[in-house]
Design an enzyme around this catalytic site. Structure first.
Site, short mmCIF file in Angstrom:
data_model
loop_
_atom_site.label_atom_id
_atom_site.label_comp_id
_atom_site.label_asym_id
_atom_site.label_seq_id
_atom_site.Cartn_x
_atom_site.Cartn_y
_atom_site.Cartn_z
CG ASP A 63 -2.16 -0.79 1.02
OD1 ASP A 63 -2.36 -1.27 -0.11
OD2 ASP A 63 -2.95 -0.93 1.97
CE LYS A 85 -8.46 0.45 -2.21
NZ LYS A 85 -7.86 -0.29 -1.15
CG MET A 200 -8.05 7.92 7.01
SD MET A 200 -8.90 6.56 6.23
CE MET A 200 -9.14 5.44 7.60
N1 SAH Z 1 -3.76 0.47 9.08
C1 SAH Z 1 -3.21 1.76 9.38
C2 SAH Z 1 -4.21 2.86 9.17
C3 SAH Z 1 -4.63 3.04 7.73
S1 SAH Z 1 -5.79 4.32 7.53
C4 SAH Z 1 -2.66 1.76 10.80
O1 SAH Z 1 -2.92 0.83 11.56
O2 SAH Z 1 -1.95 2.70 11.17
C5 SAH Z 1 -4.75 5.66 7.04
C6 SAH Z 1 -4.67 6.69 8.14
O3 SAH Z 1 -3.79 6.23 9.16
C7 SAH Z 1 -4.10 8.00 7.69
O4 SAH Z 1 -5.08 8.83 7.08
C8 SAH Z 1 -3.65 8.59 9.01
O5 SAH Z 1 -4.72 9.10 9.75
C9 SAH Z 1 -3.14 7.34 9.73
N2 SAH Z 1 -1.69 7.15 9.55
C10 SAH Z 1 -1.07 6.08 9.03
N3 SAH Z 1 0.27 6.23 9.06
C11 SAH Z 1 0.49 7.44 9.61
C12 SAH Z 1 1.67 8.18 9.92
N4 SAH Z 1 2.89 7.73 9.67
N5 SAH Z 1 1.51 9.39 10.50
C13 SAH Z 1 0.30 9.87 10.80
N6 SAH Z 1 -0.84 9.23 10.52
C14 SAH Z 1 -0.75 8.02 9.94
#
Ligand code: SAH
Length: 282
Positions: A63, A85, A200
């Site tokens: 991803d 995405k 998000m």
């Molecule tokens: N599965 C992922 C989340 C995916 S949804 C997890 O467990 O972290 C995507 C959202 O995750 C982004 O819009 C943001 O809100 C958050 N996110 C993921 N990586 C991030 C990062 N390095 N810094 C800040 N927010 C992050």
């Protein structure tokens, strides 16, 4: 503070795996799909099991949130397939991604499906695993450090602190429809959850803050935006609930970003151990 990943670190990890854990690592067999989380960004935060999977996979379907330093850990013959995405950009459709996982597995490949953070936290990992289960494909789930845990640690914000909160809520600001999820009881969360971590959240931030304020959250409650958490360009904006929309707009928060609401944010004053690019709107 460097959070860059170096080749020597990679050899460090492989040597640890050879010395200690390889024997106990499960075999990655052909025809299997492993659905793994790569953590929030810093390559040092992936699990040994995820590194093991990267080294043995024939195909890695990854991803947008999985960075290059992590992908470099794949074996030299691994085929790398991007399935990212990102909002507003053309992207592979979810059914096509799951179909490709099933097809690769049926060709006898060792398929690694790699997602940011944890695959079962707002990452559609549950949907993908369901399709694999329905198709009779053997699979394994490898958890990762979710951004809402790892990101707060790197921002010096304790997710819980017993003088402040005994509960925390993780929620997504973006539902399947593209709007704020309809099935969230904002009043219950506003009243019952001292700390709220929102994934998000940027697109619908005005709507979300309005819902929380009208459900009784204090306007001067501390809020932090953690952008590109655990990566070299991590930035944190500290503000207050009533002004966070304006402050976020004025500062320009780069995605991916998390929003943290709650008094634990104020610990950053003492616990910002990383001290990268901090912005304060206070
Ligand atoms: N599965 C992922 C989340 C995916 S949804 C997890 O467990 O972290 C995507 C959202 O995750 C982004 O819009 C943001 O809100 C958050 N996110 C993921 N990586 C991030 C990062 N390095 N810094 C800040 N927010 C992050």
């Amino acid at each position: 503070m460097a959070v860059r990943f170096l080749f020597k670190d990679f050899y460090f990890i492989t040597s640890i795996m050879e010395k200690t854990s390889f024997d106990s690592m499960p075999e990655f067999s052909g025809g299997h799909v492993w659905l793994a989380g790569a953590g929030p960004g810093d390559p040092g935060l992936i699990t040994l099991l995820c590194a093991h999977a990267l080294q043995h996979a024939d195909v890695v379907v990854y991803d947008a949130l999985v960075g290059p330093a992590i992908l470099e850990m794949a074996g030299p013959k691994a085929v790398m397939k991007y399935a990212g995405k990102r909002g507003g950009k053309p992207s592979p459709k979810q059914p096509d991604i799951t179909l490709s996982l099933i097809e690769f597995a049926r060709e006898g490949k060792r398929v690694l499906r790699l997602k940011g953070g944890d695959p079962f936290v707002f990452g559609r990992g549950g949907e993908e695993a369901m399709r694999l289960a329905e198709a009779g494909i053997p699979y394994r789930i490898i958890p990762g450090i979710t951004a809402g845990v790892g990101g707060l640690a790197y921002a010096g914000i304790p997710l819980t602190h017993r003088d402040h909160n005994s509960a925390v809520t993780f929620l997504t600001g973006h539902g399947a429809s593209g709007e704020v999820p309809e099935n969230i009881n904002w009043r219950a969360i506003a009243e019952g959850s001292p700390v709220i971590v929102i994934y998000m959240a940027l697109k619908h931030l005005p709507n979300i803050t309005e819902k929380l304020l009208s459900a009784g959250r204090e306007g001067n409650e501390p809020v932090a935006f953690i952008s590109r958490a655990t990566l070299p360009k991590q930035t944190v904006l500290e503000t207050r609930l009533s002004r966070c929309v304006d402050d976020a707009g004025a500062t320009g928060i780069e995605p991916p970003a998390l929003v943290v609401i709650g008094s634990v944010v104020s610990f950053r004053e003492h616990l910002d151990w990383l001290k990268p690019h901090t912005e304060s709107a206070l």
